[in-house]
Design a protein around this motif. Structure first.
Motif, PDB file in Angstrom:
ATOM      1  N   HIS A  86     -29.114  76.814 -45.684  1.00  0.00           N
ATOM      2  CA  HIS A  86     -30.196  77.713 -46.068  1.00  0.00           C
ATOM      3  C   HIS A  86     -31.308  77.732 -45.025  1.00  0.00           C
ATOM      4  O   HIS A  86     -31.865  78.788 -44.725  1.00  0.00           O
ATOM      5  CB  HIS A  86     -30.781  77.293 -47.420  1.00  0.00           C
ATOM      6  N   SER A 146     -31.062  76.926 -41.789  1.00  0.00           N
ATOM      7  CA  SER A 146     -30.601  77.372 -40.478  1.00  0.00           C
ATOM      8  C   SER A 146     -29.373  78.250 -40.636  1.00  0.00           C
ATOM      9  O   SER A 146     -28.251  77.833 -40.314  1.00  0.00           O
ATOM     10  CB  SER A 146     -30.300  76.154 -39.594  1.00  0.00           C
ATOM     11  N   ALA A 201     -27.075  83.251 -36.860  1.00  0.00           N
ATOM     12  CA  ALA A 201     -27.839  84.385 -36.347  1.00  0.00           C
ATOM     13  C   ALA A 201     -27.202  85.709 -36.725  1.00  0.00           C
ATOM     14  O   ALA A 201     -27.892  86.719 -36.900  1.00  0.00           O
ATOM     15  CB  ALA A 201     -27.975  84.265 -34.834  1.00  0.00           C
ATOM     16  N   SER A 220     -25.856  86.506 -39.501  1.00  0.00           N
ATOM     17  CA  SER A 220     -26.031  86.857 -40.912  1.00  0.00           C
ATOM     18  C   SER A 220     -27.349  87.580 -41.195  1.00  0.00           C
ATOM     19  O   SER A 220     -27.494  88.194 -42.249  1.00  0.00           O
ATOM     20  CB  SER A 220     -25.965  85.591 -41.772  1.00  0.00           C
ATOM     21  N   ASN A 221     -28.306  87.510 -40.258  1.00  0.00           N
ATOM     22  CA  ASN A 221     -29.624  88.135 -40.421  1.00  0.00           C
ATOM     23  C   ASN A 221     -30.347  87.657 -41.684  1.00  0.00           C
ATOM     24  O   ASN A 221     -31.126  88.392 -42.281  1.00  0.00           O
ATOM     25  CB  ASN A 221     -29.503  89.660 -40.449  1.00  0.00           C
ATOM     26  N   GLN A 222     -30.074  86.420 -42.118  1.00  0.00           N
ATOM     27  CA  GLN A 222     -30.711  85.844 -43.289  1.00  0.00           C
ATOM     28  C   GLN A 222     -31.936  85.030 -42.878  1.00  0.00           C
ATOM     29  O   GLN A 222     -31.917  84.346 -41.851  1.00  0.00           O
ATOM     30  CB  GLN A 222     -29.736  84.944 -44.051  1.00  0.00           C
ATOM     31  N   PRO A 223     -33.023  85.088 -43.637  1.00  0.00           N
ATOM     32  CA  PRO A 223     -34.213  84.294 -43.295  1.00  0.00           C
ATOM     33  C   PRO A 223     -33.987  82.814 -43.567  1.00  0.00           C
ATOM     34  O   PRO A 223     -33.102  82.436 -44.337  1.00  0.00           O
ATOM     35  CB  PRO A 223     -35.299  84.880 -44.204  1.00  0.00           C
ATOM     36  N   SER A 224     -34.798  81.993 -42.942  1.00  0.00           N
ATOM     37  CA  SER A 224     -34.728  80.551 -43.154  1.00  0.00           C
ATOM     38  C   SER A 224     -35.515  80.188 -44.405  1.00  0.00           C
ATOM     39  O   SER A 224     -36.755  80.199 -44.403  1.00  0.00           O
ATOM     40  CB  SER A 224     -35.291  79.801 -41.937  1.00  0.00           C
ATOM     41  N   ILE A 225     -34.796  79.915 -45.476  1.00  0.00           N
ATOM     42  CA  ILE A 225     -35.430  79.530 -46.731  1.00  0.00           C
ATOM     43  C   ILE A 225     -34.774  78.270 -47.248  1.00  0.00           C
ATOM     44  O   ILE A 225     -33.673  77.889 -46.817  1.00  0.00           O
ATOM     45  CB  ILE A 225     -35.324  80.643 -47.791  1.00  0.00           C
ATOM     46  N   ALA A 238     -40.293  79.078 -49.100  1.00  0.00           N
ATOM     47  CA  ALA A 238     -40.495  78.876 -47.675  1.00  0.00           C
ATOM     48  C   ALA A 238     -40.862  77.418 -47.415  1.00  0.00           C
ATOM     49  O   ALA A 238     -41.166  76.655 -48.343  1.00  0.00           O
ATOM     50  CB  ALA A 238     -41.577  79.812 -47.150  1.00  0.00           C
ATOM     51  N   SER A 239     -40.862  77.032 -46.153  1.00  0.00           N
ATOM     52  CA  SER A 239     -41.102  75.620 -45.815  1.00  0.00           C
ATOM     53  C   SER A 239     -42.488  75.156 -46.250  1.00  0.00           C
ATOM     54  O   SER A 239     -42.646  74.012 -46.688  1.00  0.00           O
ATOM     55  CB  SER A 239     -40.937  75.410 -44.305  1.00  0.00           C
ATOM     56  N   TRP A 248     -37.330  70.193 -40.252  1.00  0.00           N
ATOM     57  CA  TRP A 248     -38.204  71.072 -41.016  1.00  0.00           C
ATOM     58  C   TRP A 248     -39.113  70.196 -41.872  1.00  0.00           C
ATOM     59  O   TRP A 248     -38.654  69.254 -42.511  1.00  0.00           O
ATOM     60  CB  TRP A 248     -37.404  72.006 -41.917  1.00  0.00           C
TER      61      TRP A 248
END
Length: 392
Positions: free
Chosen positions: A27, A29, A32, A34-39, A45-46, A325
């Motif tokens: 989740h 990382s 690239a 997949s265009n998914q955000p890092s959540i 979010a972090s 993270w």
């Protein structure tokens, strides 16, 4: 007709149990392509905290109470006030003698530091144990904590942290816990000698008034702060400390005075005469954990065959550049996957952020630059918690 072959993929719930570290890393990382955000796995979010709510005055048999919920972690705090007569304090006569011997030294110090508002007798709270916090996890709050079991190491550690923070922040004022008695000055008719003691010796102005004698402390209020974690889903310290703050803000002490005839402290049962504690500031705690990717290096080459990403992970590890993270307000799942913890306690005075406590343990991944960012996040968290407590 033959049945279709079973799927070779695992559902997310099973993947999270079998490979927890890889699941969270997937989740944080994502590939690239997949265009998914890092959540995070919980969708935050972090730097995002869980939803927080507070309610005060729920327990009617206490002087102050609060229920604070941070995500699925819920803490209930009740404050009970009991009178502690000075006659029951074994070291009271010794402490009074020491205070009298150091009166001149305190006067000199106050003259040289006119802007210092620290009460020289604030140590009475710590010396006489007037604040007694006790945190309990034996409420069935999590599968590992059985009701009726003896206090766990985590419960004792959290109780000690709360007590240390109460003392270091000087949140409760010592004068709010004192029960005074004004000794009458009998046989004093010469107003010219007012302000002087027997034999013409000077007497401190703060302990005498015109026509009256010295003020004596006859008793203290001892505050027993009981915290129960009724639901544990990670980060119990932030929830417990927020519950303590809310409960102390809700605490009211009855009006008490010294009855000369009965030689005892008497309390008024009038609710309108009870007074709230005048707390010093609003220190808010914000906890963080550090999740490192190197513990799962190479996992993606097995699940998603991408040799280039595997080489990037190995190259980063070889150069000592650990991918990590810093996660705010970790839940129970994230706490089990991290070793390094950071706790930042901040307060705001005249619009400026003041660092009350900064504690880091379990590793050395977080540097000074990242600590500065965490202080800024904690300052934003302070604003949110203040708004929540003011609405109680």
């Amino acid at each position: 007709m033959a049945a279709p072959p079973p799927a070779l993929t695992l559902p997310p719930s099973q993947f999270a149990r079998l490979q927890p570290h890889a699941y969270l890393l997937a989740h944080l990382s994502p590939p690239a392509s997949s265009n998914q955000p890092s959540i995070r796995a919980n969708g935050r979010a972090s730097s995002q905290f869980r939803p927080t709510s507070a309610n005060t005055g729920s327990l009617t048999h206490t002087n102050g109470s609060a229920v604070v919920r941070v995500g699925d972690t819920t803490a209930v705090c009740g404050v009970r006030a009991e009178l502690l007569p000075t006659s029951d304090i074994a070291s009271w006569s010794v402490s009074r003698s020491g205070a009298a011997n150091n009166a001149q030294q305190r006067q000199t110090s106050s003259n040289s530091n006119s802007n210092d508002e620290i009460d020289p007798e604030e140590s009475q709270i710590q010396d006489f144990n007037l604040l007694v916090p006790n945190l309990s996890l034996s409420t069935g709050c999590a599968p590992g904590f059985v009701p009726g079991a003896p206090p766990s190491a985590l419960a004792q550690s959290l109780s000690h942290q709360i007590l240390a923070l109460l003392h270091s922040t000087r949140l409760v004022r010592a004068d709010d816990l004192r029960v005074w008695y004004q000794v009458p000055r009998l046989g004093e008719t010469d107003t010219k000698g007012q302000g002087q003691g027997e034999g013409g010796m000077d007497v401190d102005d703060d302990t005498t008034t015109h026509g009256q004698g010295k003020r004596e402390i006859k008793a203290f209020w001892a505050l027993y702060i009981d915290i129960m974690i009724v639901s544990l889903a990670g980060n119990p310290f932030d929830a417990a400390w927020a519950a303590v703050l809310a409960a102390l803000r809700d605490t009211k002490l009855p009006r008490a005075w010294w009855d000369v005839d009965n030689e005892m402290v008497v309390c008024s049962d009038a609710v309108a005469e009870a007074r709230r504690l005048a707390l010093r500031g609003l220190p808010v705690a914000s906890s963080f954990c550090v999740f490192e990717a190197d513990a799962a290096a190479g996992w993606r080459a097995v699940i998603v065959p991408d040799a280039e990403e595997e080489r990037e992970i190995e190259e980063s590890a070889r150069k000592g550049m650990l991918r990590r993270w810093v996660l705010a307000d970790p839940d129970g799942y994230e706490e089990g996957l991290s070793q390094e913890r950071v706790c930042v306690v901040v307060d705001k005075v005249d619009g400026k952020t003041v660092i009350v406590k900064l504690e880091k343990n379990g590793g050395w991944a977080v540097d000074g630059r990242e600590l500065k960012q965490l202080v800024e996040i904690a300052a934003d968290r302070w604003e949110a918690v203040k708004e929540i407590l003011e609405q109680c």
